[in-house]
Design a protein around this motif. Structure first.
Motif, mmCIF file in Angstrom:
data_model
loop_
_atom_site.group_PDB
_atom_site.id
_atom_site.type_symbol
_atom_site.label_atom_id
_atom_site.label_comp_id
_atom_site.label_asym_id
_atom_site.label_seq_id
_atom_site.Cartn_x
_atom_site.Cartn_y
_atom_site.Cartn_z
ATOM 1 N N ASN A 52 -44.720 0.657 20.934
ATOM 2 C CA ASN A 52 -45.619 0.496 22.117
ATOM 3 C C ASN A 52 -47.318 1.508 21.562
ATOM 4 O O ASN A 52 -47.760 2.480 22.025
ATOM 5 N N SER A 62 -50.520 0.417 22.599
ATOM 6 C CA SER A 62 -51.495 0.251 23.769
ATOM 7 C C SER A 62 -52.354 -0.901 23.597
ATOM 8 O O SER A 62 -52.403 -2.106 23.032
ATOM 9 N N TYR A 63 -52.629 -2.103 24.845
ATOM 10 C CA TYR A 63 -52.594 -3.081 25.059
ATOM 11 C C TYR A 63 -54.303 -3.243 24.296
ATOM 12 O O TYR A 63 -54.941 -4.433 24.707
ATOM 13 N N GLU A 64 -55.014 -2.892 24.283
ATOM 14 C CA GLU A 64 -57.035 -2.452 23.909
ATOM 15 C C GLU A 64 -56.792 -2.151 22.740
ATOM 16 O O GLU A 64 -57.776 -2.522 22.175
ATOM 17 N N GLY A 83 -47.545 -5.455 22.728
ATOM 18 C CA GLY A 83 -46.895 -4.038 22.617
ATOM 19 C C GLY A 83 -47.019 -3.421 21.421
ATOM 20 O O GLY A 83 -46.794 -2.725 21.464
ATOM 21 N N MET A 85 -54.420 6.737 20.878
ATOM 22 C CA MET A 85 -54.735 5.829 22.125
ATOM 23 C C MET A 85 -53.568 6.084 23.211
ATOM 24 O O MET A 85 -53.603 4.990 23.515
ATOM 25 N N GLY A 86 -53.837 7.169 23.119
ATOM 26 C CA GLY A 86 -52.717 7.486 24.725
ATOM 27 C C GLY A 86 -51.008 7.075 24.597
ATOM 28 O O GLY A 86 -50.521 7.048 25.237
ATOM 29 N N ARG A 87 -50.678 6.910 23.189
ATOM 30 C CA ARG A 87 -49.381 6.203 23.402
ATOM 31 C C ARG A 87 -48.745 7.256 22.501
ATOM 32 O O ARG A 87 -49.600 7.266 20.348
#
Length: 101
Positions: free
Chosen positions: A7, A9-11, A43, A68-70
């Motif tokens: 999970n 982030s793709y960043e 991911g 990172m938001g996840r």
């Protein structure tokens, strides 16, 4: 052994992931697989640390943590299953693949 980190982030970049895990010990290697066709991150990633104790501490602290938001999924990586050839697979009557990835 290595740690599976899901999970993501793709960043994320390898340096980001190494920095987070370095709080729990020596990071030997970080791997972020990419899609063969698009080159985009998939991911998830893998982290290898210097000792089992360091890996256990990182898993305990980071599994379920928000980054990172996840919300991360962090656990011991399992050996890759042999999936046979990359082509084909069985298809159900509706035309979809019954193989799960």
């Amino acid at each position: 052994m290595s740690i599976y980190v899901g999970n993501l982030s793709y960043e994320v970049v390898q340096e980001n992931l190494a920095e987070i895990f370095a709080e729990f010990g020596t990071v030997k290697r970080v791997q972020l697989p990419t899609d063969r066709e698009t080159g985009r991150l998939r991911g998830f990633g893998f982290v290898e640390m210097a000792s089992d104790a360091e890996e256990d501490a990182a898993i305990e602290a980071l599994n379920g943590a928000e980054w990172m938001g996840r919300d991360l999924t962090v656990n011991k990586a399992r050996p890759r299953e042999d999936r046979g050839s990359s082509r084909g697979g069985s298809f159900d009557r509706k035309g979809g693949s019954s193989r799960r990835y």
